[in-house]
Design a protein around this motif. Sequence first.
Motif, PDB file in Angstrom:
ATOM      1  N   ARG A   3       0.838  -1.200   0.000  1.00 23.66           N
ATOM      2  CA  ARG A   3       0.000   0.000   0.000  1.00 23.66           C
ATOM      3  C   ARG A   3       0.873   1.251   0.000  1.00 23.66           C
ATOM      4  O   ARG A   3       1.869   1.345   0.700  1.00 23.66           O
ATOM      5  N   LYS A   4       0.485   2.226  -0.815  1.00 19.04           N
ATOM      6  CA  LYS A   4       1.234   3.470  -0.938  1.00 19.04           C
ATOM      7  C   LYS A   4       1.162   4.260   0.355  1.00 19.04           C
ATOM      8  O   LYS A   4       0.078   4.505   0.877  1.00 19.04           O
ATOM      9  N   PRO A   5       2.320   4.680   0.900  1.00 17.17           N
ATOM     10  CA  PRO A   5       2.305   5.463   2.136  1.00 17.17           C
ATOM     11  C   PRO A   5       1.807   6.882   1.898  1.00 17.17           C
ATOM     12  O   PRO A   5       1.783   7.375   0.773  1.00 17.17           O
ATOM     13  N   GLU A   6       1.412   7.529   2.986  1.00 17.04           N
ATOM     14  CA  GLU A   6       0.943   8.910   2.896  1.00 17.04           C
ATOM     15  C   GLU A   6       2.129   9.867   2.781  1.00 17.04           C
ATOM     16  O   GLU A   6       3.242   9.568   3.193  1.00 17.04           O
ATOM     17  N   GLY A   7       1.856  11.041   2.236  1.00 10.84           N
ATOM     18  CA  GLY A   7       2.858  12.098   2.192  1.00 10.84           C
ATOM     19  C   GLY A   7       3.743  12.027   0.962  1.00 10.84           C
ATOM     20  O   GLY A   7       3.626  11.131   0.126  1.00 10.84           O
ATOM     21  N   PRO A   8       4.677  12.991   0.846  1.00  9.34           N
ATOM     22  CA  PRO A   8       5.594  13.027  -0.300  1.00  9.34           C
ATOM     23  C   PRO A   8       6.460  11.777  -0.331  1.00  9.34           C
ATOM     24  O   PRO A   8       6.885  11.272   0.713  1.00  9.34           O
ATOM     25  N   LEU A   9       6.734  11.294  -1.532  1.00  9.61           N
ATOM     26  CA  LEU A   9       7.533  10.079  -1.703  1.00  9.61           C
ATOM     27  C   LEU A   9       8.848  10.412  -2.395  1.00  9.61           C
ATOM     28  O   LEU A   9       8.911  11.260  -3.282  1.00  9.61           O
ATOM     29  N   ARG A  10       9.888   9.718  -1.972  1.00 12.01           N
ATOM     30  CA  ARG A  10      11.229   9.942  -2.509  1.00 12.01           C
ATOM     31  C   ARG A  10      11.442   9.107  -3.769  1.00 12.01           C
ATOM     32  O   ARG A  10      11.174   7.909  -3.793  1.00 12.01           O
ATOM     33  N   VAL A 254      -8.646 -13.393 -25.888  1.00  7.50           N
ATOM     34  CA  VAL A 254      -8.204 -12.905 -24.587  1.00  7.50           C
ATOM     35  C   VAL A 254      -9.214 -13.327 -23.530  1.00  7.50           C
ATOM     36  O   VAL A 254     -10.412 -13.056 -23.663  1.00  7.50           O
ATOM     37  N   SER A 255      -8.751 -13.999 -22.511  1.00  3.64           N
ATOM     38  CA  SER A 255      -9.605 -14.324 -21.364  1.00  3.64           C
ATOM     39  C   SER A 255      -9.210 -13.428 -20.198  1.00  3.64           C
ATOM     40  O   SER A 255      -8.019 -13.193 -19.969  1.00  3.64           O
ATOM     41  N   ILE A 256     -10.210 -12.951 -19.462  1.00  6.07           N
ATOM     42  CA  ILE A 256      -9.969 -12.158 -18.254  1.00  6.07           C
ATOM     43  C   ILE A 256     -10.689 -12.855 -17.111  1.00  6.07           C
ATOM     44  O   ILE A 256     -11.899 -13.063 -17.156  1.00  6.07           O
ATOM     45  N   ALA A 257      -9.922 -13.218 -16.097  1.00  5.34           N
ATOM     46  CA  ALA A 257     -10.486 -13.900 -14.933  1.00  5.34           C
ATOM     47  C   ALA A 257     -10.277 -13.053 -13.696  1.00  5.34           C
ATOM     48  O   ALA A 257      -9.223 -12.432 -13.532  1.00  5.34           O
ATOM     49  N   GLY A 258     -11.285 -13.035 -12.834  1.00  2.00           N
ATOM     50  CA  GLY A 258     -11.137 -12.251 -11.615  1.00  2.00           C
ATOM     51  C   GLY A 258     -12.273 -12.497 -10.648  1.00  2.00           C
ATOM     52  O   GLY A 258     -13.293 -13.103 -10.989  1.00  2.00           O
ATOM     53  N   GLY A 259     -12.066 -12.044  -9.444  1.00  2.00           N
ATOM     54  CA  GLY A 259     -13.110 -12.125  -8.438  1.00  2.00           C
ATOM     55  C   GLY A 259     -14.251 -11.180  -8.747  1.00  2.00           C
ATOM     56  O   GLY A 259     -14.119 -10.231  -9.547  1.00  2.00           O
ATOM     57  N   PHE A 260     -15.372 -11.411  -8.106  1.00  2.00           N
ATOM     58  CA  PHE A 260     -16.591 -10.651  -8.384  1.00  2.00           C
ATOM     59  C   PHE A 260     -16.389  -9.160  -8.206  1.00  2.00           C
ATOM     60  O   PHE A 260     -16.745  -8.355  -9.077  1.00  2.00           O
ATOM     61  N   ALA A 261     -15.791  -8.742  -7.083  1.00  2.00           N
ATOM     62  CA  ALA A 261     -15.665  -7.308  -6.795  1.00  2.00           C
ATOM     63  C   ALA A 261     -14.814  -6.596  -7.839  1.00  2.00           C
ATOM     64  O   ALA A 261     -15.163  -5.490  -8.294  1.00  2.00           O
ATOM     65  N   LYS A 262     -13.709  -7.206  -8.229  1.00  2.00           N
ATOM     66  CA  LYS A 262     -12.845  -6.588  -9.237  1.00  2.00           C
ATOM     67  C   LYS A 262     -13.587  -6.442 -10.567  1.00  2.00           C
ATOM     68  O   LYS A 262     -13.492  -5.405 -11.242  1.00  2.00           O
ATOM     69  N   LEU A 263     -14.329  -7.474 -10.934  1.00  2.00           N
ATOM     70  CA  LEU A 263     -14.992  -7.437 -12.233  1.00  2.00           C
ATOM     71  C   LEU A 263     -16.234  -6.564 -12.226  1.00  2.00           C
ATOM     72  O   LEU A 263     -16.676  -6.106 -13.285  1.00  2.00           O
ATOM     73  N   GLY A 269     -16.972   0.164 -15.990  1.00  2.00           N
ATOM     74  CA  GLY A 269     -16.157   0.993 -16.867  1.00  2.00           C
ATOM     75  C   GLY A 269     -14.786   1.355 -16.355  1.00  2.00           C
ATOM     76  O   GLY A 269     -14.034   2.069 -17.028  1.00  2.00           O
ATOM     77  N   HIS A 270     -14.396   0.869 -15.166  1.00  2.00           N
ATOM     78  CA  HIS A 270     -13.065   1.168 -14.631  1.00  2.00           C
ATOM     79  C   HIS A 270     -12.028   0.261 -15.284  1.00  2.00           C
ATOM     80  O   HIS A 270     -12.242  -0.950 -15.413  1.00  2.00           O
ATOM     81  N   LEU A 271     -10.883   0.833 -15.635  1.00  2.00           N
ATOM     82  CA  LEU A 271      -9.802   0.060 -16.240  1.00  2.00           C
ATOM     83  C   LEU A 271      -8.614  -0.101 -15.317  1.00  2.00           C
ATOM     84  O   LEU A 271      -7.648  -0.788 -15.656  1.00  2.00           O
ATOM     85  N   ASP A 272      -8.637   0.530 -14.172  1.00  2.00           N
ATOM     86  CA  ASP A 272      -7.666   0.308 -13.104  1.00  2.00           C
ATOM     87  C   ASP A 272      -8.472  -0.166 -11.908  1.00  2.00           C
ATOM     88  O   ASP A 272      -9.298   0.573 -11.368  1.00  2.00           O
ATOM     89  N   LEU A 273      -8.237  -1.400 -11.487  1.00  2.00           N
ATOM     90  CA  LEU A 273      -9.116  -2.035 -10.510  1.00  2.00           C
ATOM     91  C   LEU A 273      -8.615  -1.931  -9.081  1.00  2.00           C
ATOM     92  O   LEU A 273      -9.213  -2.529  -8.183  1.00  2.00           O
ATOM     93  N   HIS A 274      -7.537  -1.184  -8.852  1.00  2.00           N
ATOM     94  CA  HIS A 274      -7.005  -1.079  -7.495  1.00  2.00           C
ATOM     95  C   HIS A 274      -7.935  -0.250  -6.611  1.00  2.00           C
ATOM     96  O   HIS A 274      -8.530   0.730  -7.066  1.00  2.00           O
ATOM     97  N   SER A 276      -7.433   1.893  -4.408  1.00  2.00           N
ATOM     98  CA  SER A 276      -7.112   3.309  -4.204  1.00  2.00           C
ATOM     99  C   SER A 276      -7.443   4.160  -5.424  1.00  2.00           C
ATOM    100  O   SER A 276      -7.417   5.385  -5.358  1.00  2.00           O
ATOM    101  N   ARG A 277      -7.780   3.504  -6.552  1.00  2.00           N
ATOM    102  CA  ARG A 277      -7.991   4.255  -7.792  1.00  2.00           C
ATOM    103  C   ARG A 277      -9.364   4.040  -8.416  1.00  2.00           C
ATOM    104  O   ARG A 277      -9.695   4.691  -9.408  1.00  2.00           O
ATOM    105  N   SER A 278     -10.131   3.130  -7.881  1.00  2.00           N
ATOM    106  CA  SER A 278     -11.505   2.948  -8.367  1.00  2.00           C
ATOM    107  C   SER A 278     -12.347   2.333  -7.262  1.00  2.00           C
ATOM    108  O   SER A 278     -11.838   1.576  -6.432  1.00  2.00           O
TER     109      SER A 278
END
Length: 373
Positions: A3-10, A254-263, A269-274, A276-278
Amino acid sequence: MVRKPEGPLRKGWTTGACATAATRAAWQALLSGTFPDPVTITLPRGETPSFALVKAEKGDGWARASVIKDAGDDPDVTHGAEIVATLRIGKPGAGISFHAGDGVGTITKPGLPLPPGEAAINPKPREMMVGQITELCEKFGAAPDVEIEISIPGGQEIATKTWNGRLGIVGGLSVLGTTGIVIPFSCSAWIHSIHRGIDVARATGRIHVAGATGKTSEAAIRAFYGLPEEAILDMGDFVGGMLKYLRKNPVEFVSIAGGFAKLVKLAQGHLDLHSSRSQVDFDRLAETVKLSGGSSDLQDQTRCANTAKQVLELCQAANVDIADTIARQASESARATLDGASAVEILVTDREGRIIARHGVGDFDRFKPVTSA
């Protein structure tokens, strides 16, 4: 994924930048008799970082220098690795050649930016090293005839944590980096790996590839079709990165497999399934419940649900096949992104790896899966 930490990153430095610094230090020692420490290089975009040397050794016709890779705040598996450059003066007119030392891989499959048999030192780092060699040759009046061997102690073990094996890179790590700079949590290395996986699949004649959101769904899709490892793309959350590259560099299926929540996210319409981003839109999900035949009460429960998993369980208890509707909607979203470049199917898995829904084109049936959904 860390997981990405808070604050400015080096920011940090790529293996390619580190290899370039070590190469410059060793070549300067061969030409002048002394090692620059710290050694400063110029990166493709003009930055001029300096690196402290760990090793500084030389003998008759050879010199060796090393630096420790600092990836900044990025969760890079090569952070802290020692990047070693051993340079040997070559025969007159031989030019500059690159070699894989201990812990650096060798390419064994077509489709990568370099041909099989070459050291896994990518073109941009090679270009950076050639630039440093050329600059020093002009300064000291020497000919650019040199063998450059890059090694990374422990690199073969570190490489087991990367996707090199699937790409046909054996024996160690790749020396990577386009700009020389590591942007923390940019995920560029991950997306780069997806792209190279597609390149290798195409070059080796594969017409069917599969991307999965995680290990459970990956195991499910491999078992379903009996797919070899090289047909699996390490998609993770980056379904958009995979589909957009396939749009320009297609395969047949092309096959795409994934859990229910991700799919659900892909279906919306989200193309980034993380996370923190969707996010799952539960109002939209309630409409999907309605499309699936769910009651008004079930729709209300969906709007108030905490997780997509909870919605799936509510629908299963009510004998509403929402997974099938999500598979259909996700396939429509994927097809829109592919824009007809490849046929696509969606497989929804549960937490135990069972396929609970499958939707796509009928042509997939000719692959004769070893199990049925």
